[in-house]
Design an enzyme around this catalytic site. Sequence first.
Site, PDB file in Angstrom:
ATOM      1  N   THR A   1       0.831  -1.208   0.000  1.00  0.00           N
ATOM      2  CA  THR A   1       0.000   0.000   0.000  1.00  0.00           C
ATOM      3  C   THR A   1       0.871   1.266   0.000  1.00  0.00           C
ATOM      4  OG1 THR A   1      -0.044   0.025   2.430  1.00  0.00           O
ATOM      5  CG2 THR A   1      -1.828  -1.154   1.322  1.00  0.00           C
TER       6      THR A   1
ATOM      7  N   ARG B   1       6.328   2.870   2.714  1.00  0.00           N
ATOM      8  CA  ARG B   1       6.462   4.245   3.187  1.00  0.00           C
ATOM      9  C   ARG B   1       7.798   4.873   2.797  1.00  0.00           C
ATOM     10  NH1 ARG B   1       7.719   8.443   4.478  1.00  0.00           N
ATOM     11  NH2 ARG B   1       6.906   9.875   6.038  1.00  0.00           N
ATOM     12  N   LYS B   2       8.792   4.056   2.508  1.00  0.00           N
ATOM     13  CA  LYS B   2      10.135   4.556   2.124  1.00  0.00           C
ATOM     14  C   LYS B   2      10.613   5.654   3.067  1.00  0.00           C
ATOM     15  CE  LYS B   2       9.890   3.469  -2.826  1.00  0.00           C
ATOM     16  NZ  LYS B   2       8.455   3.195  -3.040  1.00  0.00           N
TER      17      LYS B   2
HETATM   18  O1  S5P Z   1      12.506   0.757  -6.992  1.00  0.00           O
HETATM   19  C1  S5P Z   1      11.314   0.771  -6.775  1.00  0.00           C
HETATM   20  C2  S5P Z   1      10.793   0.619  -5.483  1.00  0.00           C
HETATM   21  C3  S5P Z   1       9.428   0.572  -5.289  1.00  0.00           C
HETATM   22  S1  S5P Z   1       8.852   0.157  -3.718  1.00  0.00           S
HETATM   23  N1  S5P Z   1      10.409   0.886  -7.801  1.00  0.00           N
HETATM   24  C4  S5P Z   1       9.061   0.871  -7.613  1.00  0.00           C
HETATM   25  O2  S5P Z   1       8.312   0.950  -8.598  1.00  0.00           O
HETATM   26  N2  S5P Z   1       8.545   0.756  -6.343  1.00  0.00           N
HETATM   27  C5  S5P Z   1       7.076   0.775  -6.096  1.00  0.00           C
HETATM   28  O3  S5P Z   1       6.485  -0.343  -6.766  1.00  0.00           O
HETATM   29  C6  S5P Z   1       6.359   2.019  -6.604  1.00  0.00           C
HETATM   30  O4  S5P Z   1       6.260   2.998  -5.586  1.00  0.00           O
HETATM   31  C7  S5P Z   1       4.982   1.479  -6.996  1.00  0.00           C
HETATM   32  O5  S5P Z   1       4.136   1.493  -5.862  1.00  0.00           O
HETATM   33  C8  S5P Z   1       5.241   0.039  -7.387  1.00  0.00           C
HETATM   34  C9  S5P Z   1       5.343  -0.238  -8.873  1.00  0.00           C
HETATM   35  O6  S5P Z   1       4.144   0.043  -9.520  1.00  0.00           O
HETATM   36  P1  S5P Z   1       3.895  -0.312 -11.073  1.00  0.00           P
HETATM   37  O7  S5P Z   1       2.533   0.208 -11.336  1.00  0.00           O
HETATM   38  O8  S5P Z   1       4.959   0.390 -11.881  1.00  0.00           O
HETATM   39  O9  S5P Z   1       4.009  -1.820 -11.190  1.00  0.00           O
END
Ligand code: S5P
Length: 276
Positions: free
Chosen positions: A65, A96-97
Amino acid sequence: MSSKGVQALSYAQRADNYTNPAAKELLLTMERKKSNLSVSVDVTKSRDFLAIIDAVGPYVCLIKTHVDILEDFDFTLIESLQALSKKHDFMIFEDRKFADIGNTVALQYSSGVHRIASWSQITNAHSVPGPSIVAGLSSVGLPLGRGLLLLAEMSTAGSLAVGQYTEETYQMARDHQDFVIGFIGQRRPTGEGGEDFLVLTPGVGLDVKGDGMGQQYRTPREVILESGCDVIIVGRGVYGKDYSLTEAIAQQAERYRDAGWSAYLERCKSLIGSLN
Ligand code: S5P
Protein backbone atom coordinates in the site's frame (compact mmCIF):
# COMPACT_ATOMS: atom_id res chain seq x y z
CA MET A 1 24.86 -20.75 3.00
CA SER A 2 25.66 -19.45 -0.49
CA SER A 3 23.27 -17.32 -2.54
CA LYS A 4 22.62 -20.35 -4.77
CA GLY A 5 22.07 -22.55 -1.72
CA VAL A 6 19.38 -20.16 -0.44
CA GLN A 7 17.67 -20.13 -3.84
CA ALA A 8 17.53 -23.91 -3.98
CA LEU A 9 15.46 -24.05 -0.78
CA SER A 10 11.69 -23.86 -0.76
CA TYR A 11 10.08 -20.78 0.73
CA ALA A 12 8.79 -22.92 3.61
CA GLN A 13 12.26 -24.30 4.37
CA ARG A 14 13.63 -20.78 4.45
CA ALA A 15 11.16 -19.74 7.18
CA ASP A 16 13.47 -21.52 9.64
CA ASN A 17 16.34 -19.20 8.64
CA TYR A 18 14.60 -16.23 10.27
CA THR A 19 13.88 -15.16 13.83
CA ASN A 20 11.74 -12.20 12.71
CA PRO A 21 8.03 -13.16 12.85
CA ALA A 22 7.00 -11.07 9.82
CA ALA A 23 9.63 -12.78 7.63
CA LYS A 24 8.58 -16.22 8.80
CA GLU A 25 4.92 -15.47 8.22
CA LEU A 26 5.54 -14.10 4.73
CA LEU A 27 7.49 -17.19 3.67
CA LEU A 28 4.87 -19.55 5.09
CA THR A 29 2.07 -17.57 3.45
CA MET A 30 3.87 -17.79 0.10
CA GLU A 31 4.14 -21.55 0.41
CA ARG A 32 0.54 -22.00 1.62
CA LYS A 33 -0.92 -19.86 -1.16
CA LYS A 34 1.60 -20.95 -3.79
CA SER A 35 2.14 -17.30 -4.61
CA ASN A 36 5.15 -15.00 -4.73
CA LEU A 37 3.02 -12.14 -6.04
CA SER A 38 2.57 -8.85 -4.22
CA VAL A 39 0.10 -6.41 -5.74
CA SER A 40 0.85 -2.73 -5.21
CA VAL A 41 -2.46 -0.91 -4.93
CA ASP A 42 -1.67 2.67 -5.95
CA VAL A 43 -5.10 4.31 -6.29
CA THR A 44 -6.59 7.43 -4.74
CA LYS A 45 -10.09 6.33 -3.67
CA SER A 46 -10.85 3.94 -0.81
CA ARG A 47 -13.63 2.29 -2.77
CA ASP A 48 -11.29 1.34 -5.65
CA PHE A 49 -8.56 0.37 -3.18
CA LEU A 50 -10.78 -2.17 -1.40
CA ALA A 51 -12.39 -3.48 -4.61
CA ILE A 52 -8.99 -4.18 -6.18
CA ILE A 53 -7.72 -5.88 -3.04
CA ASP A 54 -10.81 -8.07 -2.81
CA ALA A 55 -10.34 -9.06 -6.49
CA VAL A 56 -6.62 -9.89 -6.28
CA GLY A 57 -6.68 -11.23 -2.71
CA PRO A 58 -6.91 -14.93 -3.63
CA TYR A 59 -3.71 -14.70 -5.74
CA VAL A 60 -1.33 -12.70 -3.54
CA CYS A 61 0.91 -13.34 -0.55
CA LEU A 62 1.26 -9.64 0.19
CA ILE A 63 -0.62 -6.41 -0.49
CA LYS A 64 1.58 -3.34 -0.84
CA THR A 65 0.00 0.00 0.00
CA HIS A 66 0.77 3.72 -0.25
CA VAL A 67 -1.90 4.96 2.15
CA ASP A 68 -0.77 8.57 1.76
CA ILE A 69 -2.14 8.49 -1.81
CA LEU A 70 -5.73 7.96 -0.61
CA GLU A 71 -7.80 11.15 -0.74
CA ASP A 72 -10.50 9.83 1.60
CA PHE A 73 -8.34 7.96 4.12
CA ASP A 74 -9.72 7.36 7.56
CA PHE A 75 -8.79 4.69 10.04
CA THR A 76 -11.85 2.52 9.34
CA LEU A 77 -10.19 1.76 6.01
CA ILE A 78 -7.48 -0.08 7.92
CA GLU A 79 -10.12 -2.25 9.59
CA SER A 80 -11.52 -3.12 6.14
CA LEU A 81 -8.01 -3.87 4.87
CA GLN A 82 -7.36 -6.15 7.84
CA ALA A 83 -10.69 -7.95 7.27
CA LEU A 84 -9.65 -8.61 3.64
CA SER A 85 -6.25 -9.80 4.83
CA LYS A 86 -7.99 -12.40 7.01
CA LYS A 87 -10.51 -13.35 4.32
CA HIS A 88 -7.85 -13.95 1.65
CA ASP A 89 -4.81 -14.81 3.81
CA PHE A 90 -2.29 -12.17 2.75
CA MET A 91 0.12 -9.90 4.62
CA ILE A 92 0.30 -6.09 4.50
CA PHE A 93 3.27 -3.94 3.47
CA GLU A 94 3.06 -0.14 3.65
CA ASP A 95 5.60 1.14 1.13
CA ARG A 96 6.46 4.25 3.19
CA LYS A 97 10.14 4.56 2.12
CA PHE A 98 11.24 6.27 5.33
CA ALA A 99 14.33 8.42 4.81
CA ASP A 100 14.92 10.72 7.83
CA ILE A 101 16.78 10.78 11.17
CA GLY A 102 15.99 8.07 13.70
CA ASN A 103 13.82 10.25 15.95
CA THR A 104 11.69 11.54 13.08
CA VAL A 105 11.14 8.16 11.43
CA ALA A 106 10.13 6.63 14.77
CA LEU A 107 7.41 9.31 15.04
CA GLN A 108 6.33 8.93 11.39
CA TYR A 109 6.11 5.15 11.84
CA SER A 110 4.18 5.12 15.12
CA SER A 111 2.04 8.25 14.94
CA GLY A 112 0.34 10.77 12.68
CA VAL A 113 -2.85 10.06 10.77
CA HIS A 114 -1.73 6.66 9.53
CA ARG A 115 -0.13 4.97 12.61
CA ILE A 116 1.65 2.63 10.19
CA ALA A 117 3.35 0.41 12.76
CA SER A 118 0.02 -0.53 14.31
CA TRP A 119 -1.16 -2.40 11.19
CA SER A 120 1.61 -2.78 8.59
CA GLN A 121 3.54 -5.99 9.17
CA ILE A 122 6.31 -4.95 6.79
CA THR A 123 7.58 -1.51 5.82
CA ASN A 124 10.64 -0.13 4.06
CA ALA A 125 13.30 2.56 4.35
CA HIS A 126 16.03 4.19 2.34
CA SER A 127 19.50 3.55 3.71
CA VAL A 128 20.69 7.08 2.85
CA PRO A 129 20.67 8.36 6.49
CA GLY A 130 22.84 5.43 7.65
CA PRO A 131 22.21 2.84 10.40
CA SER A 132 20.38 5.30 12.69
CA ILE A 133 17.28 4.92 10.52
CA VAL A 134 17.17 1.22 11.38
CA ALA A 135 17.64 2.00 15.08
CA GLY A 136 14.78 4.53 15.01
CA LEU A 137 12.35 2.26 13.18
CA SER A 138 13.24 -0.85 15.15
CA SER A 139 12.57 0.95 18.45
CA VAL A 140 8.93 1.03 17.32
CA GLY A 141 8.60 -2.01 15.08
CA LEU A 142 10.64 -4.73 16.75
CA PRO A 143 8.47 -4.99 19.90
CA LEU A 144 5.45 -5.36 17.59
CA GLY A 145 7.05 -8.17 15.56
CA ARG A 146 7.32 -6.03 12.41
CA GLY A 147 9.93 -6.41 9.65
CA LEU A 148 11.86 -3.83 7.63
CA LEU A 149 13.10 -3.91 4.04
CA LEU A 150 15.94 -1.61 2.98
CA LEU A 151 15.93 -0.12 -0.52
CA ALA A 152 19.18 -1.49 -1.93
CA GLU A 153 18.36 -0.71 -5.55
CA MET A 154 15.52 0.96 -7.46
CA SER A 155 13.76 0.01 -10.65
CA THR A 156 13.96 3.49 -12.19
CA ALA A 157 16.28 4.56 -14.98
CA GLY A 158 19.32 6.44 -13.65
CA SER A 159 18.84 5.35 -10.03
CA LEU A 160 21.70 6.44 -7.75
CA ALA A 161 21.27 3.35 -5.54
CA VAL A 162 24.02 1.31 -7.19
CA GLY A 163 27.56 0.04 -6.49
CA GLN A 164 28.99 1.04 -3.13
CA TYR A 165 25.61 2.40 -1.93
CA THR A 166 23.97 -0.95 -2.57
CA GLU A 167 26.85 -2.87 -0.92
CA GLU A 168 26.70 -0.69 2.19
CA THR A 169 22.94 -1.18 2.34
CA TYR A 170 23.52 -4.95 2.39
CA GLN A 171 25.96 -4.46 5.26
CA MET A 172 23.42 -2.38 7.23
CA ALA A 173 21.00 -5.28 6.91
CA ARG A 174 23.59 -7.85 8.06
CA ASP A 175 24.20 -5.72 11.15
CA HIS A 176 20.48 -5.68 12.10
CA GLN A 177 19.11 -9.09 11.16
CA ASP A 178 16.54 -9.17 13.96
CA PHE A 179 14.57 -6.37 12.27
CA VAL A 180 15.85 -6.02 8.70
CA ILE A 181 14.40 -8.99 6.82
CA GLY A 182 15.60 -8.11 3.35
CA PHE A 183 15.62 -5.65 0.51
CA ILE A 184 13.74 -3.92 -2.18
CA GLY A 185 16.09 -4.62 -5.06
CA GLN A 186 16.57 -5.97 -8.52
CA ARG A 187 18.75 -9.01 -7.73
CA ARG A 188 19.82 -11.28 -4.88
CA PRO A 189 23.00 -10.05 -3.20
CA THR A 190 26.03 -12.25 -3.79
CA GLY A 191 28.94 -12.57 -1.40
CA GLU A 192 26.65 -12.98 1.59
CA GLY A 193 28.10 -14.22 4.84
CA GLY A 194 25.64 -17.10 5.01
CA GLU A 195 22.54 -15.12 5.88
CA ASP A 196 19.19 -15.38 4.16
CA PHE A 197 17.45 -12.19 3.06
CA LEU A 198 14.14 -11.68 1.30
CA VAL A 199 14.37 -9.77 -1.97
CA LEU A 200 11.17 -8.07 -3.09
CA THR A 201 11.28 -6.68 -6.60
CA PRO A 202 9.16 -3.95 -8.18
CA GLY A 203 9.35 -2.98 -11.84
CA VAL A 204 7.62 -6.15 -13.05
CA GLY A 205 5.44 -6.33 -16.15
CA LEU A 206 4.55 -8.89 -18.77
CA ASP A 207 3.26 -6.57 -21.46
CA VAL A 208 5.27 -3.32 -21.46
CA LYS A 209 8.88 -2.31 -20.79
CA GLY A 210 8.29 1.08 -19.14
CA ASP A 211 5.75 3.77 -18.23
CA GLY A 212 7.25 6.89 -19.81
CA MET A 213 8.14 8.23 -16.33
CA GLY A 214 11.36 6.31 -15.70
CA GLN A 215 9.85 3.03 -14.51
CA GLN A 216 11.50 -0.05 -16.08
CA TYR A 217 9.78 -3.45 -16.22
CA ARG A 218 11.23 -6.94 -16.30
CA THR A 219 9.32 -10.22 -16.49
CA PRO A 220 8.62 -12.49 -13.50
CA ARG A 221 10.97 -15.07 -15.05
CA GLU A 222 13.86 -12.58 -15.30
CA VAL A 223 13.28 -11.46 -11.73
CA ILE A 224 12.74 -14.82 -9.98
CA LEU A 225 14.75 -17.25 -12.10
CA GLU A 226 17.57 -15.15 -13.52
CA SER A 227 18.05 -12.61 -10.70
CA GLY A 228 17.17 -14.88 -7.77
CA CYS A 229 14.60 -12.54 -6.18
CA ASP A 230 11.74 -13.82 -4.00
CA VAL A 231 8.64 -11.67 -4.50
CA ILE A 232 7.39 -9.88 -7.62
CA ILE A 233 5.66 -6.57 -6.95
CA VAL A 234 3.16 -5.61 -9.64
CA GLY A 235 0.94 -2.54 -9.75
CA ARG A 236 -0.52 -1.20 -12.99
CA GLY A 237 0.24 -4.45 -14.85
CA VAL A 238 -2.51 -6.04 -12.76
CA TYR A 239 -5.21 -3.36 -12.48
CA GLY A 240 -4.60 -1.11 -15.50
CA LYS A 241 -6.64 2.08 -15.65
CA ASP A 242 -10.26 0.96 -15.24
CA TYR A 243 -10.64 -0.18 -11.64
CA SER A 244 -14.24 -1.26 -12.13
CA LEU A 245 -13.18 -4.28 -14.24
CA THR A 246 -12.70 -6.50 -11.21
CA GLU A 247 -12.98 -9.77 -13.13
CA ALA A 248 -10.27 -8.73 -15.57
CA ILE A 249 -8.15 -7.54 -12.62
CA ALA A 250 -8.51 -10.91 -10.91
CA GLN A 251 -7.51 -12.65 -14.17
CA GLN A 252 -4.38 -10.52 -14.47
CA ALA A 253 -3.46 -11.28 -10.86
CA GLU A 254 -3.85 -14.98 -11.59
CA ARG A 255 -1.65 -14.62 -14.67
CA TYR A 256 1.13 -12.91 -12.71
CA ARG A 257 0.75 -15.37 -9.83
CA ASP A 258 1.18 -18.28 -12.26
CA ALA A 259 4.17 -16.68 -13.99
CA GLY A 260 5.92 -15.93 -10.68
CA TRP A 261 5.24 -19.35 -9.21
CA SER A 262 6.37 -21.32 -12.25
CA ALA A 263 9.60 -19.30 -12.37
CA TYR A 264 10.17 -20.21 -8.69
CA LEU A 265 9.53 -23.93 -9.33
CA GLU A 266 11.91 -23.83 -12.29
CA ARG A 267 14.56 -22.17 -10.13
CA CYS A 268 14.29 -24.75 -7.33
CA LYS A 269 14.44 -27.59 -9.84
CA SER A 270 17.47 -26.28 -11.73
CA LEU A 271 19.43 -25.45 -8.59
CA ILE A 272 18.70 -28.66 -6.74
CA GLY A 273 20.00 -30.46 -9.87
CA SER A 274 23.16 -28.34 -10.06
CA LEU A 275 23.98 -28.51 -6.34
CA ASN A 276 23.73 -32.32 -6.16
O1 S5P B 1 12.51 0.76 -6.99
C1 S5P B 1 11.31 0.77 -6.77
C2 S5P B 1 10.79 0.62 -5.48
C3 S5P B 1 9.43 0.57 -5.29
S1 S5P B 1 8.85 0.16 -3.72
N1 S5P B 1 10.41 0.89 -7.80
C4 S5P B 1 9.06 0.87 -7.61
O2 S5P B 1 8.31 0.95 -8.60
N2 S5P B 1 8.55 0.76 -6.34
C5 S5P B 1 7.08 0.77 -6.10
O3 S5P B 1 6.48 -0.34 -6.77
C6 S5P B 1 6.36 2.02 -6.60
O4 S5P B 1 6.26 3.00 -5.59
C7 S5P B 1 4.98 1.48 -7.00
O5 S5P B 1 4.14 1.49 -5.86
C8 S5P B 1 5.24 0.04 -7.39
C9 S5P B 1 5.34 -0.24 -8.87
O6 S5P B 1 4.14 0.04 -9.52
P1 S5P B 1 3.90 -0.31 -11.07
O7 S5P B 1 2.53 0.21 -11.34
O8 S5P B 1 4.96 0.39 -11.88
O9 S5P B 1 4.01 -1.82 -11.19
